[in-house]
Design a protein around this motif. Sequence first.
Motif, short mmCIF file in Angstrom:
data_model
loop_
_atom_site.label_atom_id
_atom_site.label_comp_id
_atom_site.label_asym_id
_atom_site.label_seq_id
_atom_site.Cartn_x
_atom_site.Cartn_y
_atom_site.Cartn_z
N SER A 23 94.73 43.19 41.03
CA SER A 23 94.31 43.96 39.78
C SER A 23 95.77 45.13 39.24
CB SER A 23 93.26 44.39 38.93
OG SER A 23 93.20 44.69 38.11
N ILE A 24 96.59 45.27 38.35
CA ILE A 24 97.04 46.34 37.51
C ILE A 24 96.89 46.45 36.00
CG2 ILE A 24 99.50 46.90 36.76
CD1 ILE A 24 100.39 44.79 39.13
N GLU A 25 96.11 47.57 35.43
CA GLU A 25 95.66 47.49 34.30
C GLU A 25 96.68 48.67 33.12
OE1 GLU A 25 92.65 50.30 34.34
OE2 GLU A 25 91.29 48.83 36.58
N ASN A 26 97.99 49.05 34.00
CA ASN A 26 98.67 49.02 32.89
C ASN A 26 100.14 48.61 32.59
OD1 ASN A 26 102.05 50.50 32.95
ND2 ASN A 26 100.49 52.74 32.52
N HIS A 27 99.92 48.00 31.60
CA HIS A 27 100.85 47.21 31.02
C HIS A 27 102.09 47.65 31.39
CE1 HIS A 27 97.79 45.35 28.77
NE2 HIS A 27 97.03 46.42 28.43
N THR A 29 103.39 49.44 34.05
CA THR A 29 103.38 48.69 35.69
C THR A 29 103.58 47.72 36.13
OG1 THR A 29 102.52 51.05 35.54
CG2 THR A 29 102.25 49.85 37.50
N TYR A 30 103.08 46.81 34.55
CA TYR A 30 102.54 45.28 35.52
C TYR A 30 103.42 44.69 34.96
CZ TYR A 30 100.83 40.97 34.55
OH TYR A 30 100.58 38.72 34.40
#
Length: 68
Positions: A23-27, A29-30
């Motif tokens: 799960s990656i919360e930073n757009h 970084t995603y």
Amino acid sequence: MKLVNTLYNLEFDLMENQILVLSIENHLTYRNILEELWKQYKGETGNFILSDGDKELKMSQRIECIYN
């Protein structure tokens, strides 16, 4: 098998019949991680390393990318 990302200091043990959820919360970084995976899937070089023991494997021959 092991999947390592040198840029984000990530390390995952990949086991048969097990699903890995990241799960990656930073757009940004995603987007960067998906772009990196896609490039390496297409055969380019990048920051991910897929290995089995001491042997480095080509991601383009060992992974499937499914974006949904």
